[in-house]
Design a protein around this motif. Structure first.
Motif, PDB file in Angstrom:
ATOM      1  N   GLY A  95       0.194  -1.426   0.033  1.00 48.61           N
ATOM      2  CA  GLY A  95      -0.222   0.047  -0.086  1.00 48.61           C
ATOM      3  C   GLY A  95       1.141   1.190  -0.155  1.00 48.61           C
ATOM      4  O   GLY A  95       0.393   2.739  -0.023  1.00 48.61           O
ATOM      5  N   SER A  96       1.826   0.641   0.132  1.00 48.22           N
ATOM      6  CA  SER A  96       3.267   2.345   0.205  1.00 48.22           C
ATOM      7  C   SER A  96       3.513   2.850  -1.391  1.00 48.22           C
ATOM      8  O   SER A  96       2.936   2.189  -2.106  1.00 48.22           O
ATOM      9  N   GLU A  97       3.452   3.937  -0.830  1.00 48.15           N
ATOM     10  CA  GLU A  97       3.986   4.889  -2.580  1.00 48.15           C
ATOM     11  C   GLU A  97       5.114   4.000  -3.157  1.00 48.15           C
ATOM     12  O   GLU A  97       6.199   4.792  -2.296  1.00 48.15           O
ATOM     13  N   GLY A  98       5.094   3.853  -4.411  1.00 50.84           N
ATOM     14  CA  GLY A  98       6.450   3.450  -4.963  1.00 50.84           C
ATOM     15  C   GLY A  98       7.567   4.655  -4.832  1.00 50.84           C
ATOM     16  O   GLY A  98       7.395   6.120  -5.036  1.00 50.84           O
ATOM     17  N   ASN A  99       8.880   4.479  -5.190  1.00 47.49           N
ATOM     18  CA  ASN A  99       9.363   6.263  -5.079  1.00 47.49           C
ATOM     19  C   ASN A  99      10.927   4.914  -6.117  1.00 47.49           C
ATOM     20  O   ASN A  99      11.719   6.670  -6.072  1.00 47.49           O
ATOM     21  N   LYS A 100      11.162   4.309  -6.567  1.00 47.43           N
ATOM     22  CA  LYS A 100      11.925   4.131  -7.643  1.00 47.43           C
ATOM     23  C   LYS A 100      11.456   4.044  -9.115  1.00 47.43           C
ATOM     24  O   LYS A 100      10.092   3.801  -9.237  1.00 47.43           O
ATOM     25  N   SER A 101      12.731   4.923  -9.966  1.00 49.31           N
ATOM     26  CA  SER A 101      12.833   4.552 -11.289  1.00 49.31           C
ATOM     27  C   SER A 101      13.770   3.726 -11.807  1.00 49.31           C
ATOM     28  O   SER A 101      15.178   3.495 -11.001  1.00 49.31           O
ATOM     29  N   LEU A 102      13.942   3.532 -12.779  1.00 45.80           N
ATOM     30  CA  LEU A 102      15.076   2.659 -13.739  1.00 45.80           C
ATOM     31  C   LEU A 102      14.679   3.451 -15.434  1.00 45.80           C
ATOM     32  O   LEU A 102      14.154   3.149 -15.501  1.00 45.80           O
ATOM     33  N   GLU A 103      15.810   4.364 -15.722  1.00 47.22           N
ATOM     34  CA  GLU A 103      16.126   4.784 -16.973  1.00 47.22           C
ATOM     35  C   GLU A 103      16.803   4.335 -17.771  1.00 47.22           C
ATOM     36  O   GLU A 103      18.280   4.254 -16.697  1.00 47.22           O
ATOM     37  N   PHE A 104      17.071   3.763 -18.826  1.00 47.52           N
ATOM     38  CA  PHE A 104      18.039   3.455 -19.811  1.00 47.52           C
ATOM     39  C   PHE A 104      18.054   2.841 -21.151  1.00 47.52           C
ATOM     40  O   PHE A 104      16.824   3.235 -21.502  1.00 47.52           O
ATOM     41  N   ASP A 105      19.324   3.184 -21.538  1.00 51.97           N
ATOM     42  CA  ASP A 105      19.002   2.506 -23.824  1.00 51.97           C
ATOM     43  C   ASP A 105      19.255   1.586 -23.553  1.00 51.97           C
ATOM     44  O   ASP A 105      20.248   0.847 -22.725  1.00 51.97           O
TER      45      ASP A 105
END
Length: 96
Positions: free
Chosen positions: A20-30
């Motif tokens: 139920g917690s809000e997500g705060n991670k991200s991943l970005e790549f080419d």
């Protein structure tokens, strides 16, 4: 001669977690892929491999990311047993 590939940019953002917690991670790549991924998405959708379009997109993206890594690492021992099964699976998928 360097082989040309299609180039993509992927952004993955965590929206919420199962607790139920809000997500705060991200991943970005080419990354690169020898196939036109958007054409693959359309083919999988047109073949109606899955009833749900989102499921078809998840499947196609996951499969193409995985198999491209496998192709780029043909000699890696991790893929020894899996390679023949994946080749058969891809044949079956293409004939679907």
């Amino acid at each position: 001669m360097e082989k040309k590939n299609n180039k993509y940019h992927l952004v993955l953002q965590e929206l919420s977690l199962k607790d139920g917690s809000e997500g705060n991670k991200s991943l970005e790549f080419d990354f690169e892929n020898h196939d036109d991924l958007f054409q693959i998405f359309e083919v999988i959708k047109a073949k109606k491999v899955f009833d749900n379009e989102r499921t078809a997109q998840e499947f196609a993206l996951g499969l193409k990311l995985f198999t491209e890594v496998m192709l780029k690492n043909k000699q890696h021992t991790l893929f020894e047993e899996l390679r023949p099964a994946i080749m058969e699976f891809m044949k079956k998928l293409k004939s679907y």
